[in-house]
Design a protein around this motif. Sequence first.
Motif, PDB file in Angstrom:
ATOM      1  N   GLY A 167     -14.236 -51.879  54.273  1.00  0.00           N
ATOM      2  CA  GLY A 167     -13.985 -52.587  53.025  1.00  0.00           C
ATOM      3  C   GLY A 167     -14.724 -52.051  51.832  1.00  0.00           C
ATOM      4  N   THR A 168     -15.355 -50.861  51.957  1.00  0.00           N
ATOM      5  CA  THR A 168     -16.046 -50.292  50.801  1.00  0.00           C
ATOM      6  C   THR A 168     -15.049 -49.897  49.740  1.00  0.00           C
ATOM      7  OG1 THR A 168     -15.993 -48.138  51.890  1.00  0.00           O
ATOM      8  CG2 THR A 168     -18.014 -49.417  52.098  1.00  0.00           C
ATOM      9  N   LYS A 169     -15.453 -50.038  48.501  1.00  0.00           N
ATOM     10  CA  LYS A 169     -14.606 -49.659  47.376  1.00  0.00           C
ATOM     11  C   LYS A 169     -14.682 -48.155  47.157  1.00  0.00           C
ATOM     12  CE  LYS A 169     -13.751 -53.989  46.671  1.00  0.00           C
ATOM     13  NZ  LYS A 169     -12.432 -54.554  46.998  1.00  0.00           N
ATOM     14  N   PRO A 170     -13.703 -47.586  46.474  1.00  0.00           N
ATOM     15  CA  PRO A 170     -13.739 -46.137  46.197  1.00  0.00           C
ATOM     16  C   PRO A 170     -14.775 -45.790  45.137  1.00  0.00           C
ATOM     17  CG  PRO A 170     -11.799 -47.134  45.234  1.00  0.00           C
ATOM     18  CD  PRO A 170     -12.456 -48.208  46.026  1.00  0.00           C
ATOM     19  N   LEU A 175     -13.148 -42.514  59.186  1.00  0.00           N
ATOM     20  CA  LEU A 175     -12.368 -41.518  58.448  1.00  0.00           C
ATOM     21  C   LEU A 175     -11.442 -42.171  57.425  1.00  0.00           C
ATOM     22  CD1 LEU A 175     -11.415 -38.878  61.157  1.00  0.00           C
ATOM     23  CD2 LEU A 175     -12.522 -38.392  58.968  1.00  0.00           C
ATOM     24  N   SER A 176     -10.901 -43.323  57.786  1.00  0.00           N
ATOM     25  CA  SER A 176      -9.907 -43.971  56.930  1.00  0.00           C
ATOM     26  C   SER A 176     -10.523 -44.798  55.818  1.00  0.00           C
ATOM     27  CB  SER A 176      -8.992 -44.864  57.783  1.00  0.00           C
ATOM     28  OG  SER A 176      -8.373 -44.123  58.807  1.00  0.00           O
ATOM     29  N   THR A 177     -11.709 -45.377  56.054  1.00  0.00           N
ATOM     30  CA  THR A 177     -12.261 -46.338  55.099  1.00  0.00           C
ATOM     31  C   THR A 177     -13.404 -45.801  54.253  1.00  0.00           C
ATOM     32  OG1 THR A 177     -13.777 -47.238  56.776  1.00  0.00           O
ATOM     33  CG2 THR A 177     -11.611 -48.255  56.603  1.00  0.00           C
ATOM     34  N   LEU A 178     -13.945 -44.646  54.617  1.00  0.00           N
ATOM     35  CA  LEU A 178     -15.003 -44.078  53.774  1.00  0.00           C
ATOM     36  C   LEU A 178     -14.475 -43.843  52.364  1.00  0.00           C
ATOM     37  CD1 LEU A 178     -16.663 -41.502  56.186  1.00  0.00           C
ATOM     38  CD2 LEU A 178     -17.885 -43.264  54.917  1.00  0.00           C
ATOM     39  N   PRO A 179     -15.321 -43.982  51.353  1.00  0.00           N
ATOM     40  CA  PRO A 179     -14.876 -43.666  49.989  1.00  0.00           C
ATOM     41  C   PRO A 179     -14.339 -42.245  49.923  1.00  0.00           C
ATOM     42  CG  PRO A 179     -17.023 -44.742  49.960  1.00  0.00           C
ATOM     43  CD  PRO A 179     -16.714 -44.455  51.391  1.00  0.00           C
ATOM     44  N   PRO A 180     -13.381 -41.972  49.036  1.00  0.00           N
ATOM     45  CA  PRO A 180     -12.802 -40.624  48.939  1.00  0.00           C
ATOM     46  C   PRO A 180     -13.876 -39.559  48.787  1.00  0.00           C
ATOM     47  CG  PRO A 180     -11.579 -42.153  47.575  1.00  0.00           C
ATOM     48  CD  PRO A 180     -12.785 -42.905  48.068  1.00  0.00           C
ATOM     49  N   GLN A 198     -15.811 -35.991  47.685  1.00  0.00           N
ATOM     50  CA  GLN A 198     -15.921 -35.248  46.439  1.00  0.00           C
ATOM     51  C   GLN A 198     -14.914 -34.104  46.449  1.00  0.00           C
ATOM     52  OE1 GLN A 198     -19.908 -33.922  45.714  1.00  0.00           O
ATOM     53  NE2 GLN A 198     -20.832 -35.920  46.097  1.00  0.00           N
ATOM     54  N   ALA A 199     -14.210 -33.935  45.345  1.00  0.00           N
ATOM     55  CA  ALA A 199     -13.200 -32.877  45.276  1.00  0.00           C
ATOM     56  C   ALA A 199     -13.819 -31.500  45.427  1.00  0.00           C
ATOM     57  CB  ALA A 199     -12.448 -32.973  43.950  1.00  0.00           C
ATOM     58  N   SER A 200     -15.089 -31.363  45.047  1.00  0.00           N
ATOM     59  CA  SER A 200     -15.748 -30.054  45.116  1.00  0.00           C
ATOM     60  C   SER A 200     -16.248 -29.721  46.517  1.00  0.00           C
ATOM     61  CB  SER A 200     -16.933 -30.015  44.145  1.00  0.00           C
ATOM     62  OG  SER A 200     -17.876 -31.024  44.468  1.00  0.00           O
ATOM     63  N   ALA A 201     -16.339 -30.712  47.388  1.00  0.00           N
ATOM     64  CA  ALA A 201     -16.827 -30.479  48.760  1.00  0.00           C
ATOM     65  C   ALA A 201     -16.203 -31.518  49.682  1.00  0.00           C
ATOM     66  CB  ALA A 201     -18.346 -30.544  48.804  1.00  0.00           C
ATOM     67  N   PRO A 202     -14.901 -31.444  49.925  1.00  0.00           N
ATOM     68  CA  PRO A 202     -14.208 -32.508  50.658  1.00  0.00           C
ATOM     69  C   PRO A 202     -14.640 -32.684  52.101  1.00  0.00           C
ATOM     70  CG  PRO A 202     -12.754 -30.630  50.267  1.00  0.00           C
ATOM     71  CD  PRO A 202     -13.977 -30.396  49.450  1.00  0.00           C
ATOM     72  N   ASP A 212      -2.791 -39.701  56.598  1.00  0.00           N
ATOM     73  CA  ASP A 212      -2.771 -39.612  55.135  1.00  0.00           C
ATOM     74  C   ASP A 212      -4.133 -39.162  54.602  1.00  0.00           C
ATOM     75  OD1 ASP A 212      -0.146 -40.414  55.071  1.00  0.00           O
ATOM     76  OD2 ASP A 212      -0.600 -42.519  54.682  1.00  0.00           O
ATOM     77  N   ARG A 213      -5.209 -39.691  55.182  1.00  0.00           N
ATOM     78  CA  ARG A 213      -6.556 -39.281  54.741  1.00  0.00           C
ATOM     79  C   ARG A 213      -6.813 -37.822  55.094  1.00  0.00           C
ATOM     80  NH1 ARG A 213     -11.566 -41.202  53.256  1.00  0.00           N
ATOM     81  NH2 ARG A 213     -10.297 -42.258  51.686  1.00  0.00           N
ATOM     82  N   LEU A 214      -6.428 -37.400  56.297  1.00  0.00           N
ATOM     83  CA  LEU A 214      -6.657 -36.020  56.709  1.00  0.00           C
ATOM     84  C   LEU A 214      -5.828 -35.043  55.879  1.00  0.00           C
ATOM     85  CD1 LEU A 214      -6.793 -36.443  60.593  1.00  0.00           C
ATOM     86  CD2 LEU A 214      -8.712 -36.154  59.010  1.00  0.00           C
TER      87      LEU A 214
END
Length: 496
Positions: free
Chosen positions: A162-165, A210-215, A217-221, A258-260
């Motif tokens: 339930g963590t927010k992004p 994997l599914s619920t962690l916040p997105p 970082q685009a620089s180090a996914p 979808d997350r992967l």
Amino acid sequence: MAQLTGPAKLAAVQKILDDLAKDLESPVLKPQERDVALEQLKLYGRNPSYAEPIFTKRGLEILTKFAFDSASDTTSRNALRVLCNTLFLQEQTRQVFVSLGYEAKACLKLRNDSWEDEFLISRLILLTTYGTNIDLPTLIENEQLADTIIQNLSRHAKRLAGTKPAPNTADPMAGMALEETLKLLFNVTNFAKDHLSAFDRAFPHISSLLSTLPPPQASAPLDPPFGLLINTLVNLDASTPTARAALFPVDKPTLLIDRLLQLLDLSLKTYNDTELEQSVTQLVCTFSLLYEHAPKPGSPAGADTDTEKDTARTVLQKTLLPTEQDRVTVLGRADTLPSRLLRNWTNPLTPNFGRAIAHLFFDLSDKSPVRFVENVGYGYASGFLFENNINVPEEALRAQGGSGQGSSSSAGGANAGRGRREVNPITGQFLDEERFADLPEMTMEEKEREAERLFVLFERLRQTGVVDVENPVATAMREGRIQELSDDDDAAEDLD
């Protein structure tokens, strides 16, 4: 604290260990003095030079007793920090620690509801999996090591549910503990492959994390914990009912995929060749694993999905296989996810990554050579098929069109319903999109030389056994579509 060097440091280290040894026999140090002494040892032990007594059997035994026999959590953790540093810096100390026989107590302490204990003990056991004779199966069977690791993963999954992004502002030690637990899980399952069933209940927690962690970082996914979660996932047995239920939940069968896919897209845009080879190869292997074990359309496990398009398999095919957009040009040249994968397939600087991509496309083609060639073109497929001793049926080398292009419609093909646009079987490009340079027409002599060259090439290819088709040049000659030049033709051409 003042830091000594050289012989003075050696003498100080020796005195601290002597004082701690006496304290074990008859407690004389106050709790604060004991903790200060261990903190000083930790600082001195960061550089083994002139700190040799810490790395001896006596030094390790003193530290181990404080770590596992002390009634004080603070003292225990201070000793554990020194132990972890010691085992990290000098490999030979790991076997010395194992020979002391404290693995059972380590597993017991790992059950503490403490992020710090989880971090320190997980790291300690992790280090002992390198270069020692530690008996991991016994720890799994008798000391509940697998159950404890799963319980710790469960705590992290509940913490992050339930963590927010937004960036996680929780106790940083919790994140560090999760990373060490995942590293330990990977090593234990890697070195105790006969006991994978003991870790079956880890799947729901790995999938949830994997599914619920916040997105990322685009620089180090694939920075921790994402890369670590993916590594552990590949190590486990995904064929069990528990695994499938966790990886493909009935209410959201593509949530994990979808997350992967998001991680893969970011990784291909971000990482250089070395990082792709080292970090992203496992992610590509994960897609092959998921496709293999995902419920098939029409199967009991997949019967509750509303439509075929919602299944995990069809999402993977539609997202990763080349689409009509990719086929406007030669495959691999568009700016799409499938094209980026195709380009890396043939990247000489990422051989393992390329092999993983080739296997993924073959798996997405349901391991059918015909569909494989249809999906990626013979130019890409030929090397893989040759290396794996797979013959190519003749129909795979003919121009393809209609819904047969791509995976078959029964498999939820990515390109079904395309109409009758034919595709070049070599390049994968639509034939009506091909453009050729405006070159002068070949002379008869040039045509004859080209026919001879093609004849030789096809004969060599037939001899390898990779393809089982009739030489098209020989067929053309037999049908009278190719005629040998006469001397008169040569003379006429020379006059021209």
